[in-house]
Every structure is written in structure tokens, then in C-alpha cells.
Design a protein around this motif. Structure first.
Motif, short mmCIF file in Angstrom:
data_model
loop_
_atom_site.label_atom_id
_atom_site.label_comp_id
_atom_site.label_asym_id
_atom_site.label_seq_id
_atom_site.Cartn_x
_atom_site.Cartn_y
_atom_site.Cartn_z
N LEU A 53 69.56 15.60 -32.55
CA LEU A 53 70.15 16.71 -31.81
C LEU A 53 69.08 17.40 -30.96
CD1 LEU A 53 72.30 18.25 -34.67
CD2 LEU A 53 72.96 16.48 -33.03
N LYS A 54 69.47 17.84 -29.77
CA LYS A 54 68.54 18.49 -28.85
C LYS A 54 68.79 20.00 -28.84
CE LYS A 54 68.02 14.56 -25.78
NZ LYS A 54 68.17 14.09 -24.40
N ALA A 55 67.70 20.77 -28.83
CA ALA A 55 67.81 22.22 -28.85
C ALA A 55 67.52 22.82 -27.47
CB ALA A 55 66.86 22.80 -29.88
N TYR A 56 68.26 23.88 -27.16
CA TYR A 56 68.08 24.62 -25.93
C TYR A 56 68.00 26.10 -26.27
CZ TYR A 56 69.44 20.39 -23.47
OH TYR A 56 69.49 19.10 -22.99
N SER A 57 67.17 26.81 -25.53
CA SER A 57 67.02 28.25 -25.67
C SER A 57 67.73 28.93 -24.51
CB SER A 57 65.53 28.60 -25.65
OG SER A 57 65.34 29.97 -25.39
N ALA A 58 68.43 30.02 -24.81
CA ALA A 58 69.08 30.82 -23.75
C ALA A 58 68.80 32.29 -24.04
CB ALA A 58 70.58 30.56 -23.73
N HIS A 59 68.43 33.02 -22.99
CA HIS A 59 68.18 34.45 -23.14
C HIS A 59 68.20 35.12 -21.78
CE1 HIS A 59 64.00 34.08 -21.66
NE2 HIS A 59 64.03 32.91 -22.29
N ILE A 69 69.42 29.94 -29.79
CA ILE A 69 69.08 28.52 -29.84
C ILE A 69 70.39 27.76 -30.06
CG2 ILE A 69 67.81 26.71 -31.05
CD1 ILE A 69 65.99 28.76 -29.62
N ALA A 70 70.69 26.85 -29.15
CA ALA A 70 71.87 26.00 -29.25
C ALA A 70 71.42 24.58 -29.52
CB ALA A 70 72.69 26.07 -27.97
N VAL A 71 71.94 23.99 -30.59
CA VAL A 71 71.59 22.63 -30.97
C VAL A 71 72.73 21.72 -30.54
CG1 VAL A 71 70.87 21.14 -32.86
CG2 VAL A 71 70.27 23.56 -32.91
N ILE A 72 72.42 20.77 -29.68
CA ILE A 72 73.42 19.98 -28.95
C ILE A 72 73.39 18.52 -29.38
CG2 ILE A 72 74.19 19.28 -26.64
CD1 ILE A 72 74.07 22.36 -27.00
N ARG A 73 74.57 17.95 -29.57
CA ARG A 73 74.69 16.50 -29.75
C ARG A 73 75.22 15.93 -28.44
NH1 ARG A 73 77.69 14.99 -34.56
NH2 ARG A 73 75.66 14.57 -35.46
N GLU A 74 74.47 14.96 -27.92
CA GLU A 74 74.93 14.27 -26.73
C GLU A 74 75.72 13.06 -27.17
OE1 GLU A 74 71.48 13.41 -24.40
OE2 GLU A 74 71.37 15.44 -23.62
N GLY A 75 76.80 12.77 -26.49
CA GLY A 75 77.60 11.60 -26.79
C GLY A 75 76.80 10.33 -26.58
N ALA A 76 77.24 9.25 -27.19
CA ALA A 76 76.53 7.97 -27.11
C ALA A 76 76.34 7.53 -25.66
CB ALA A 76 77.29 6.90 -27.89
N ALA A 81 78.35 16.75 -24.09
CA ALA A 81 77.45 17.61 -24.85
C ALA A 81 78.30 18.52 -25.74
CB ALA A 81 76.59 18.45 -23.91
N THR A 82 78.01 18.50 -27.03
CA THR A 82 78.74 19.31 -28.00
C THR A 82 77.76 20.18 -28.76
OG1 THR A 82 80.37 17.55 -28.26
CG2 THR A 82 80.33 19.25 -29.96
N VAL A 83 78.02 21.48 -28.82
CA VAL A 83 77.18 22.38 -29.60
C VAL A 83 77.52 22.16 -31.08
CG1 VAL A 83 76.61 24.77 -30.12
CG2 VAL A 83 76.95 24.07 -27.75
N MET A 84 76.53 21.75 -31.85
CA MET A 84 76.70 21.51 -33.27
C MET A 84 76.33 22.75 -34.09
SD MET A 84 77.92 18.59 -32.99
CE MET A 84 78.13 18.19 -34.71
N ASN A 85 75.40 23.55 -33.55
CA ASN A 85 74.95 24.75 -34.22
C ASN A 85 74.36 25.67 -33.16
OD1 ASN A 85 74.34 26.58 -36.24
ND2 ASN A 85 72.44 25.57 -36.82
N ALA A 86 74.44 26.96 -33.39
CA ALA A 86 73.80 27.93 -32.51
C ALA A 86 73.50 29.16 -33.35
CB ALA A 86 74.72 28.29 -31.33
N TYR A 87 72.38 29.78 -33.06
CA TYR A 87 71.97 30.96 -33.81
C TYR A 87 71.07 31.85 -32.97
CZ TYR A 87 67.99 27.83 -34.59
OH TYR A 87 66.95 26.95 -34.40
N ILE A 88 71.01 33.11 -33.35
CA ILE A 88 70.14 34.08 -32.67
C ILE A 88 68.77 33.96 -33.31
CG2 ILE A 88 69.71 36.51 -32.19
CD1 ILE A 88 72.82 36.87 -32.38
N HIS A 89 67.77 33.78 -32.47
CA HIS A 89 66.39 33.60 -32.95
C HIS A 89 65.59 34.85 -32.70
CE1 HIS A 89 62.24 32.17 -32.83
NE2 HIS A 89 62.64 31.29 -33.71
#
Length: 89
Positions: A53-59, A69-76, A81-89
Motif C-alpha cells: 500500500l502507498k501512503a500520501y500526506s495531505a494538509h 495520512i491516506a494509505v492507498i491500494r492501487e488496483g492490479a 485507487a482505493t483508500v484502505m486507511n486514513a488517519y490524522i498524524h
């Protein structure tokens, strides 16, 4: 006025074409401001990657703004792109 928690909830629901990811994250910030600012910065953050999974920061582009921080799964095929997890850092 939207809170950072509201933004987080919208980001958690993102499931889109890969090339729409940045626009979807920016759209989640509509109606939110921090310290009078609204410009959203989105960056790839490899240090927060999880397995395949790839992580992206947004602020908001100002000092001390909360970061999501949004943790993304890219399709095969790399087209989804699907957000699998996101949290405030």
C-alpha cells in the motif's frame, strides 16, 4: 465549516480512478480552512507505506496544520485507487 475529522471521513471513502486521486483528496478539503488558509498540499510519503500500500500526506499549506495520512491500494492494472486507511498524524 468543515472540521479535519469531517475531511478525514470523506478521504476514507475515496475509491476512484488513479489519475483522479489528488482531485478527490482536494475535494475532501472543500469547506475546511486552517489558520485562514485553504491551499491543500498532497505529497507521496514512502516512509508511511504499508506492505503493498502507498501512503500520501495531505494538509493545508501552513505551519502546524494537521496532516492526514491516506494509505492507498492501487488496483492490479494501476487504474484504480482505493483508500484502505486514513488517519490524522
Amino acid at each position: 465549516m468543515r472540521t479535519i475529522e469531517n475531511v478525514l471521513e470523506v478521504i476514507k471513502e475515496i475509491d476512484c480512478k488513479d489519475d483522479e486521486l489528488y482531485n478527490k483528496i482536494r475535494s475532501a478539503y472543500e469547506g475546511y480552512e486552517y489558520d485562514g488558509k485553504t491551499e491543500v498540499v498532497i505529497e507521496r510519503k514512502e516512509k508511511y507505506d504499508e506492505s503493498d500500500l502507498k501512503a500520501y500526506s495531505a494538509h493545508i499549506d501552513t505551519k502546524d496544520a494537521p496532516e492526514i495520512i491516506a494509505v492507498i491500494r492501487e488496483g492490479a492494472d494501476g487504474y484504480v485507487a482505493t483508500v484502505m486507511n486514513a488517519y490524522i498524524h
